[in-house]
Design a protein around this motif. Structure first.
Motif, PDB file in Angstrom:
ATOM      1  N   GLU A  84      -9.425   8.118   3.844  1.00  0.00           N
ATOM      2  CA  GLU A  84     -10.328   7.639   2.584  1.00  0.00           C
ATOM      3  C   GLU A  84     -11.101   8.964   2.006  1.00  0.00           C
ATOM      4  O   GLU A  84     -11.513   8.761   0.792  1.00  0.00           O
ATOM      5  CB  GLU A  84     -11.675   7.019   3.307  1.00  0.00           C
ATOM      6  CG  GLU A  84     -10.971   5.595   3.735  1.00  0.00           C
ATOM      7  CD  GLU A  84     -12.246   4.463   4.406  1.00  0.00           C
ATOM      8  OE1 GLU A  84     -13.156   5.051   4.672  1.00  0.00           O
ATOM      9  OE2 GLU A  84     -11.832   3.400   4.474  1.00  0.00           O
TER      10      GLU A  84
ATOM     11  N   LYS B 234      -6.350   4.475  12.091  1.00  0.00           N
ATOM     12  CA  LYS B 234      -7.483   4.972  11.093  1.00  0.00           C
ATOM     13  C   LYS B 234      -8.759   5.246  12.055  1.00  0.00           C
ATOM     14  O   LYS B 234      -9.440   6.090  11.797  1.00  0.00           O
ATOM     15  CB  LYS B 234      -7.865   4.018  10.041  1.00  0.00           C
ATOM     16  CG  LYS B 234      -8.089   2.487  10.559  1.00  0.00           C
ATOM     17  CD  LYS B 234      -8.289   1.571   9.487  1.00  0.00           C
ATOM     18  CE  LYS B 234      -8.310   0.303   9.417  1.00  0.00           C
ATOM     19  NZ  LYS B 234      -6.986  -0.350   9.698  1.00  0.00           N
TER      20      LYS B 234
ATOM     21  N   ASP C  18       3.204   1.680  15.344  1.00  0.00           N
ATOM     22  CA  ASP C  18       1.786   1.447  14.442  1.00  0.00           C
ATOM     23  C   ASP C  18       0.366   1.651  15.572  1.00  0.00           C
ATOM     24  O   ASP C  18       0.566   1.584  16.608  1.00  0.00           O
ATOM     25  CB  ASP C  18       1.796  -0.242  14.255  1.00  0.00           C
ATOM     26  CG  ASP C  18       0.893  -0.374  13.017  1.00  0.00           C
ATOM     27  OD1 ASP C  18       0.373   0.730  12.312  1.00  0.00           O
ATOM     28  OD2 ASP C  18       1.058  -1.272  12.293  1.00  0.00           O
ATOM     29  N   ASP C  19      -0.757   1.798  14.842  1.00  0.00           N
ATOM     30  CA  ASP C  19      -1.995   2.051  15.567  1.00  0.00           C
ATOM     31  C   ASP C  19      -1.952   2.947  16.609  1.00  0.00           C
ATOM     32  O   ASP C  19      -2.506   2.770  17.875  1.00  0.00           O
ATOM     33  CB  ASP C  19      -2.213   0.565  16.086  1.00  0.00           C
ATOM     34  CG  ASP C  19      -2.314  -0.350  14.806  1.00  0.00           C
ATOM     35  OD1 ASP C  19      -2.288  -0.049  13.725  1.00  0.00           O
ATOM     36  OD2 ASP C  19      -2.234  -1.760  15.148  1.00  0.00           O
TER      37      ASP C  19
ATOM     38  N   ILE D 136       0.325  -8.593   4.334  1.00  0.00           N
ATOM     39  CA  ILE D 136       0.391  -9.883   3.989  1.00  0.00           C
ATOM     40  C   ILE D 136      -0.971 -10.413   3.205  1.00  0.00           C
ATOM     41  O   ILE D 136      -2.087  -9.603   3.865  1.00  0.00           O
ATOM     42  CB  ILE D 136       0.710 -10.977   5.102  1.00  0.00           C
ATOM     43  CG1 ILE D 136       0.978 -12.365   4.556  1.00  0.00           C
ATOM     44  CG2 ILE D 136      -0.114 -10.986   6.016  1.00  0.00           C
ATOM     45  CD1 ILE D 136       1.940 -13.220   5.070  1.00  0.00           C
ATOM     46  N   ARG D 137      -1.330 -11.296   2.599  1.00  0.00           N
ATOM     47  CA  ARG D 137      -2.488 -11.656   1.888  1.00  0.00           C
ATOM     48  C   ARG D 137      -2.554 -13.339   1.927  1.00  0.00           C
ATOM     49  O   ARG D 137      -1.616 -13.963   1.340  1.00  0.00           O
ATOM     50  CB  ARG D 137      -2.758 -11.151   0.320  1.00  0.00           C
ATOM     51  CG  ARG D 137      -2.808  -9.662   0.395  1.00  0.00           C
ATOM     52  CD  ARG D 137      -4.455  -9.419   1.167  1.00  0.00           C
ATOM     53  NE  ARG D 137      -4.478  -7.752   1.393  1.00  0.00           N
ATOM     54  CZ  ARG D 137      -4.196  -7.029   2.423  1.00  0.00           C
ATOM     55  NH1 ARG D 137      -3.781  -7.465   3.449  1.00  0.00           N
ATOM     56  NH2 ARG D 137      -4.547  -5.889   2.487  1.00  0.00           N
TER      57      ARG D 137
ATOM     58  N   TYR E 141      -7.177   4.544   1.288  1.00  0.00           N
ATOM     59  CA  TYR E 141      -8.136   4.141   0.217  1.00  0.00           C
ATOM     60  C   TYR E 141      -8.131   5.486  -0.548  1.00  0.00           C
ATOM     61  O   TYR E 141      -8.134   5.266  -1.814  1.00  0.00           O
ATOM     62  CB  TYR E 141      -9.347   3.603   0.567  1.00  0.00           C
ATOM     63  CG  TYR E 141      -9.410   2.286   1.180  1.00  0.00           C
ATOM     64  CD1 TYR E 141      -8.009   1.534   1.361  1.00  0.00           C
ATOM     65  CD2 TYR E 141     -10.507   1.631   1.504  1.00  0.00           C
ATOM     66  CE1 TYR E 141      -7.945   0.399   2.019  1.00  0.00           C
ATOM     67  CE2 TYR E 141     -10.384   0.202   2.205  1.00  0.00           C
ATOM     68  CZ  TYR E 141      -9.357  -0.221   2.354  1.00  0.00           C
ATOM     69  OH  TYR E 141      -9.160  -1.557   3.073  1.00  0.00           O
TER      70      TYR E 141
ATOM     71  N   GLU F  26       3.813   0.231   2.549  1.00  0.00           N
ATOM     72  CA  GLU F  26       3.376  -0.816   3.747  1.00  0.00           C
ATOM     73  C   GLU F  26       3.305  -2.056   3.078  1.00  0.00           C
ATOM     74  O   GLU F  26       2.436  -2.239   2.122  1.00  0.00           O
ATOM     75  CB  GLU F  26       2.407  -0.241   4.673  1.00  0.00           C
ATOM     76  CG  GLU F  26       2.483  -1.465   5.668  1.00  0.00           C
ATOM     77  CD  GLU F  26       1.354  -1.161   6.764  1.00  0.00           C
ATOM     78  OE1 GLU F  26       0.762  -0.201   7.067  1.00  0.00           O
ATOM     79  OE2 GLU F  26       1.039  -1.991   7.752  1.00  0.00           O
TER      80      GLU F  26
ATOM     81  N   ASN G 261       5.581  -4.966   8.828  1.00  0.00           N
ATOM     82  CA  ASN G 261       5.030  -5.108  10.213  1.00  0.00           C
ATOM     83  C   ASN G 261       5.593  -6.201  10.914  1.00  0.00           C
ATOM     84  O   ASN G 261       5.927  -7.389  10.475  1.00  0.00           O
ATOM     85  CB  ASN G 261       3.519  -5.637  10.111  1.00  0.00           C
ATOM     86  CG  ASN G 261       2.739  -4.622   9.605  1.00  0.00           C
ATOM     87  OD1 ASN G 261       2.475  -3.352  10.221  1.00  0.00           O
ATOM     88  ND2 ASN G 261       2.395  -4.354   8.239  1.00  0.00           N
TER      89      ASN G 261
ATOM     90  N   GLN H 225       1.056  -1.045  -0.161  1.00  0.00           N
ATOM     91  CA  GLN H 225      -0.051  -0.254   0.002  1.00  0.00           C
ATOM     92  C   GLN H 225       0.741   1.284   0.031  1.00  0.00           C
ATOM     93  O   GLN H 225       1.658   1.493   0.980  1.00  0.00           O
ATOM     94  CB  GLN H 225      -1.029  -0.096   1.272  1.00  0.00           C
ATOM     95  CG  GLN H 225      -1.879   1.214   1.112  1.00  0.00           C
ATOM     96  CD  GLN H 225      -2.954   1.126   2.113  1.00  0.00           C
ATOM     97  OE1 GLN H 225      -2.690   0.535   3.239  1.00  0.00           O
ATOM     98  NE2 GLN H 225      -4.061   1.532   1.832  1.00  0.00           N
TER      99      GLN H 225
END
Ligand code: C2E
Ligand code: CA
Ligand code: CA
Length: 643
Positions: free
Chosen positions: A601, A565, A541-542, A423-424, A620, A420, A479, A406
């Motif tokens: 977004e 987010k 992160d986060d 994983i998928r 996005y 970033e 990550n 991304q």
């Protein structure tokens, strides 16, 4: 005619020994065991009656004719019941009681009923046997029909084995073959030499083999702990379900045995389990306690007013609190418990075992309560988890994990300068499974170490082979999970991989969450120092989701803070969140760290964040995470735009 009774006598001794042993060694009272007890009992009785009738036939004056006749009838009735019971015993291996249809009963009972009729009417018809005027025993012309009926049962037994060959164990098939062939040979032999009494020896030998291989109480026993084992549990479960009444199963898992094994030795651990097994057996009326595997036990009881499961659970918890003495040391292992309520035959045995396993896992992982109700939901989620674990293992093995990228937009450079790696994983039907679903599971069972290494290696390979820096990309974020951060050799592993692909250390940035920082503080700090020393950056992160972000930011040398987010989104709606976001951004900037806002977004969000002074945007609005190829295309298009 004088009979050769030696074999009959030997056979009686053999069956008596087997019957005695079977009675003393308490076998699990399953349906199969009671069927076997019937076969054994009938074989012993028929054998004894055979010897009695031989005596009364050879010495007709010892008892009145009518008594002699009755005795012979009784013998024949008993003898002919053996194959019928044997056949039922065979069926009980493959069919539960409630699966028996009227056809089964008809097949078992009708031939035996015919033999009963023939035997009982024989004094009048002289068809099977009779005594002549001199009181001498005579075989009737129809005696062979009894043998035909025996052969009928043998054929049924063979068919039963052939039909169910897939579900029967090897030993079971062998037993049927031995029993049938030896009985058949004995029948032929006895027809050829009528005074040679051999058939009971054939039955006795089969009974011994049957006992040793199938009904041996030791098959149902865990010798080490002196308690029933899993085989017994399986059979008792079927016996309980076939009764159609309600009963319950309590699953117990003894926790902390590894610690006891490590500190006091394996012997102490085993002694503790033995004591626990003894305790379970001593509970009022609970002789149905089983050792399933490892440190897992179960108790099975009928559910009625005398057997309240909640009371028993309370008792068990209390007993474990008191502790057990092993070699003069008091051990107080903790106990995870689950309760499964059963109503007749509603749950499969396999489901029951899985339900107990998953529920105990759940009970063990829940720190607030160590007791849980076993439900279908737990079974479903447990199965789902284990399918997911299998899928992850397969994906690792077959290289099926994919890495998406991304892009992260730089306000200063007005283009994507970072990305970033995410994983998928797709399931067997090609549907994406969210990392939020499989990453926590991989963390729980340690698979994350392999997965993390796979992602890192893939990012390094991609960076080098596609010369990412030539597209104006300055770094890629990877990550790291808390479990990875706990590994002291993490730093060397990562630099090794980067060296293997000749990746510039500055090109990689590692993202860690606050949870990882809290869970692995010392090791993480060590790894961070090592890696930062080489030029690798770290991002938190986060940000905005945890409790003590401030302490984490102060404590660790982060280069970048990534705003979660949820904070970005709620700033659009709640004035308080907006203030929190604004001040967080100022604080981070004042501390000389960079800021990435996640989950951007909309244009509105972009403008708001720009006004607040945020450096980088990920979301996005700019781009979703992209497969490597699409990501390269995007980078290529932005490169051509700049030129
Ligand atoms: P994360 O590290 O917070 O990753 C960002 C997540 O936000 C990603 O979800 C990304 O697709 C999503 N996202 C980005 N922009 C937007 C947006 O504008 N709107 C919305 N709704 N979502 C956005 P993803 O890929 O599903 O990953 C979820 C989490 O899984 C990640 O959260 C991260 O914690 C974990 N994860 C992903 N890949 C890895 C990995 O390779 N290793 C480890 N340890 N964890 C990973
Ligand atoms: Ca992340
Ligand atoms: Ca994040």
């Amino acid at each position: 005619m004088s009979y050769i009774i030696h074999y009959d006598v030997a056979a009686l001794m053999v069956t008596l020994v087997v019957a005695g042993h079977f009675a003393i060694k308490k076998s699990v009272p399953s349906r199969q065991a009671s069927m076997f007890a019937w076969v054994l009992g009938l074989a012993t009785l028929a054998n004894a009656l055979d010897l009695c009738t031989i005596y009364t036939i050879e010495n007709p004056n010892t008892i009145p004719l009518w008594a002699n006749s009755l005795l012979n009838m009784f013998y024949l009735l008993t003898f002919n019941a053996i194959p019928a019971f044997y056949y039922s015993y065979l069926i009980s291996w493959t069919k539960k009681k409630n699966e028996w249809t009227p056809v089964h009963y008809f097949r078992i009972l009708s031939p035996y009923c015919i033999s009963i009729l023939l035997i009982l009417s024989s004094p009048f018809t002289k068809f099977i046997f009779y005594f002549n005027e001199d009181g001498v025993y005579q075989r009737g012309p129809g005696l062979f029909t009894l043998y035909l009926i025996v052969i009928y049962y043998m054929i049924c037994a063979i068919l039963q084995v052939i039909i169910h060959r897939a579900t029967l164990a090897r030993a079971q098939k062998i037993i049927v073959i031995v029993f049938i062939s030896s009985s058949f040979c004995a029948i032929i032999l006895q027809q050829a030499i009528p005074n040679l009494l051999i058939i009971h020896l054939a039955i006795a030998i089969s009974a011994v083999i049957m006992y040793l291989s199938l009904q041996n109480p030791e098959n149902y026993y865990n010798q080490q702990f002196g308690i029933y084992n899993r085989v017994a549990f399986n059979e008792m479960y079927e016996t309980y379900t076939s009764r159609g009444k309600s009963f319950y199963i309590i699953g117990l898992q003894v926790e902390g045995l590894i610690f006891i094994n490590e500190t006091h030795g394996m012997g102490a651990g085993n002694m503790l389990l033995k004591q626990i097994a003894e305790y379970l057996l001593s509970i009022n009326g609970s002789n149905y306690a089983f050792h399933l595997a490892g440190t897992k036990f179960t108790i099975m009881k009928p559910h009625n007013i005398h057997n309240d499961p909640t009371k028993l659970i309370g008792e068990l918890q209390q007993r474990f609190k008191e502790g057990f003495w092993v070699n003069g040391i008091k051990c107080t292992p903790s106990l995870s418990l689950c309760l499964l309520e059963c109503e007749g035959d509603t749950i499969d045995l396999e489901d029951v075992l899985d339900m107990i396993t998953y529920s105990l896992q759940e009970a063990a992982s829940d720190s607030t309560t160590s007791f849980i109700l076993a439900t279908n939901e737990i079974l479903e989620s447990g199965r789902k988890e284990s399918r997911l674990i299998q899928l992850m293992k397969k994906a690792l093995h077959e290289g099926r994990f994919e890495v998406y990228y991304q892009p992260i937009y730089s306000v200063k450079d007005k283009r994507f300068t970072m990305a970033e790696a995410l994983i998928r994983l797709k399931d067997d039907e090609g549907k994406f499974i969210s990392p939020d679903e499989f990453i926590p599971l991989a963390e729980k069972n340690g698979l994350i170490l392999e997965i993390g290494e796979y992602v890192f290696r893939e990012v390094c390979r991609f960076t080098t082979t596609e010369k990412l820096s030539s597209y104006g990309l300055k770094s890629v974020d990877v990550n790291l999970s808390a479990v990875q951060c706990m590994q002291r050799q993490l730093h060397s592993k990562l630099t090794e991989i980067m060296d293997e692909f000749d990746v510039d250390y500055k090109f990689i940035s590692l993202e860690i969450t606050e949870t990882a920082a809290v869970m692995s503080s010392d090791t993480l700090r060590f790894n961070m120092d090592e890696l930062i020393g080489k030029g690798i950056n770290f991002s938190l992160d986060d940000y905005g989701t945890g409790f003590s972000n401030m302490a984490t930011i102060i404590e660790y040398p982060f280069h970048t803070i990534k705003i979660d987010k949820s904070l970005v989104w709620s700033a659009m709606e709640k004035p308080k969140s907006l203030l929190a976001l604004k001040h967080s951004i100022h604080m981070v900037k004042d501390m000389d760290m960079e800021l990435v806002a996640e989950g951007v977004e909309t244009l509105e969000q972009t403008n708001m964040l720009k006004d607040m002074g945020c450096d980088y945007f990920q979301g996005y609005y700019y781009s979703k995470p992209l497969p490597a190829k699409d990501f390269l295309r995007l980078l290529a298009s932005q490169k051509s735009e700049i030129q």
